[in-house]
Design an enzyme around this catalytic site. Structure first.
Site, short mmCIF file in Angstrom:
data_model
loop_
_atom_site.label_atom_id
_atom_site.label_comp_id
_atom_site.label_asym_id
_atom_site.label_seq_id
_atom_site.Cartn_x
_atom_site.Cartn_y
_atom_site.Cartn_z
N GLU A 20 4.25 7.08 142.46
CA GLU A 20 5.31 6.06 142.41
C GLU A 20 5.98 5.98 141.05
OE1 GLU A 20 1.61 3.78 141.11
OE2 GLU A 20 2.11 5.51 142.36
N CYS A 65 -4.63 7.90 142.31
CA CYS A 65 -5.23 7.44 141.05
C CYS A 65 -6.71 7.09 141.28
CB CYS A 65 -4.43 6.28 140.46
SG CYS A 65 -4.88 5.94 138.74
N HIS A 114 0.25 9.05 139.21
CA HIS A 114 0.89 8.00 140.00
C HIS A 114 2.16 8.55 140.63
CE1 HIS A 114 -1.37 4.32 138.79
NE2 HIS A 114 -1.76 5.12 137.82
#
Length: 199
Positions: A180, A77, A178
């Site tokens: 995650e 990011c 992202h």
């Protein structure tokens, strides 16, 4: 395998660390230059503004550490945006590990900024980092600035305009989305980085 998360104060550090734990990787969170240099894999997370991100790296003495790092480095990011030469956000010079300028996304009909949500990836070329990730796969984005689609771009996406979603040059790589929060695609990208490095 020693994996280090650079502790630059980004609010997504905990979630990236947890995503790595789900892959069986216990990443060390540190701002210590020697521990970062000694790692096998280094991940630079980040959320927020480019100028503040660079201020934090300077405060911890990590700018030159990252610029001269010999190990594979993955920016996530904001961490990816900081890999480039310059960001239009507050007109700040960044790490300069990848060529190009990060510029603001422009709102328009049907185009909200910041960009938040799932977007389709378009694979530009094959690379170990994208093993098992194909054009048409989806990833989750939250950002208001984006990097250009240049020679380092492995995969792109479009929100108002086309921009880089995954980049790599040599031992330096980044993901604008992202990992995650990107389910299978994000987990696969992290696993590829850990297992293959950036060969």
């Amino acid at each position: 395998m020693r994996v280090v998360l650079v502790d630059g104060g980004g609010s997504n550090i905990g979630s990236v660390r947890y995503a790595l734990q789900r892959l069986g990787v216990d990443a060390e969170l540190t701002a210590d230059p020697e521990r970062i240099r000694a790692a096998d894999r280094v991940i630079l997370p980040g959320v927020g503004a480019a100028a503040e991100g660079m201020r934090r790296l300077r405060r911890y003495g990590l700018v030159e550490v990252l610029r001269t790092l010999q190990r594979p480095l993955l920016g996530v990011c904001l961490g990816m945006q900081l890999l480039f030469e310059h960001s239009e956000e507050e007109d700040v010079d960044c790490l300069g590990l990848l060529p190009g300028r990060v510029t603001r996304l422009r709102p328009g009909p049907g185009v909200r900024v910041p960009h938040m949500g799932w977007n389709t990836l378009e694979k530009n070329r094959d690379a170990p980092l994208l093993e098992g990730i194909e054009s048409g796969d989806h990833a989750y984005f939250v950002h208001g600035y984006a990097a250009p689609v240049g020679e380092a771009c492995l995969a792109s996406t479009t929100h108002g305009r086309r921009f880089a979603a995954v980049v790599q040059r040599g031992n330096v790589a980044g993901a604008q989305f992202h990992p995650e929060r990107s389910a299978r695609v994000g987990a696969r990208l992290l696993r590829n980085f850990i297992e293959y490095g950036l060969a």
